[in-house]
Enzyme design. Structure first.
Site, mmCIF file in Angstrom:
data_model
loop_
_atom_site.group_PDB
_atom_site.id
_atom_site.type_symbol
_atom_site.label_atom_id
_atom_site.label_comp_id
_atom_site.label_asym_id
_atom_site.label_seq_id
_atom_site.Cartn_x
_atom_site.Cartn_y
_atom_site.Cartn_z
ATOM 1 C CG HIS A 1 -0.350 0.215 2.530
ATOM 2 N ND1 HIS A 1 0.341 -0.772 3.199
ATOM 3 C CD2 HIS A 1 -0.325 1.298 3.331
ATOM 4 C CE1 HIS A 1 0.753 -0.298 4.361
ATOM 5 N NE2 HIS A 1 0.368 0.962 4.461
ATOM 6 C CG HIS B 1 -0.374 5.832 3.872
ATOM 7 N ND1 HIS B 1 -1.715 5.569 4.051
ATOM 8 C CD2 HIS B 1 0.286 4.872 4.555
ATOM 9 C CE1 HIS B 1 -1.852 4.495 4.819
ATOM 10 N NE2 HIS B 1 -0.652 4.042 5.126
ATOM 11 C CE1 TYR C 1 12.346 1.638 -2.890
ATOM 12 C CE2 TYR C 1 12.179 0.399 -0.832
ATOM 13 C CZ TYR C 1 12.721 0.570 -2.099
ATOM 14 O OH TYR C 1 13.639 -0.332 -2.566
#
Length: 172
Positions: free
Chosen positions: A57, A59, A144
């Site tokens: 996932h 954000h 990342y």
């Protein structure tokens, strides 16, 4: 099911986007993800204020340009570009009819940032997320993430410790 999104021109939004069945393929395909974002930003401009990518996932906080509120179109472009060369995952006829490859969770979670405090809490949430999931001990260690850029902008000191105090932030 009737799902309504809140579209506000020129607003800041926090997003959570997941892979289908939380399949951990984002880090292994990080170059493809970066290309998808760059292509989308070129075609449909917006500013990425903060971002973290984890295996299953991501954000991010975006600031949309004045006169533009269409974040859904941007997510469609990013998801399609990212998925284009990946193999088809096992998926339903409904997804096939909508030209979905089963790479991404169908929907995403968005939150319109209300004020400076709300923005700060979501920025901290983004940068703390790899720690929350046990990938690293400090936000500085996660490759990342926009944490280093945030330090360069003066939003954090390099030795900043972010405390997990995020009740109501995110959707995980």
């Amino acid at each position: 099911m009737e799902y309504r999104r809140f579209y506000q021109s020129g607003a800041r939004y926090f997003f959570t986007v997941l892979t289908a069945n939380r399949k951990p393929l984002l880090i292994d395909n990080i170059v493809r993800l970066r290309v998808a974002f760059k292509m989308c930003v070129t075609r449909y401009p917006f500013e990425i204020e903060a971002m973290v990518v984890l295996p299953d996932h991501l954000h991010t906080i975006w600031r949309l340009p004045e006169g533009d509120a269409d974040f859904s179109k941007r997510w469609m472009v990013i998801k399609r570009k990212f998925s284009s060369a990946l193999p088809q995952e096992a998926t339903s006829p409904s997804k096939i009819n909508k030209r979905e490859k089963g790479i991404w969770q169908r929907r995403f979670w968005e939150h319109c940032i209300r004020n400076e405090d709300d923005w700060r809490r979501h920025i901290d949430y983004i940068h703390y997320n790899p720690v929350k999931h046990g990938y690293v001990d400090t936000p500085q260690e996660w490759e990342y993430s926009s944490f280093r850029q945030a330090v360069d902008k003066g939003w954090y000191l390099p030795s900043t410790v972010i405390i997990d105090d995020f009740d109501g932030v995110g959707s995980e």
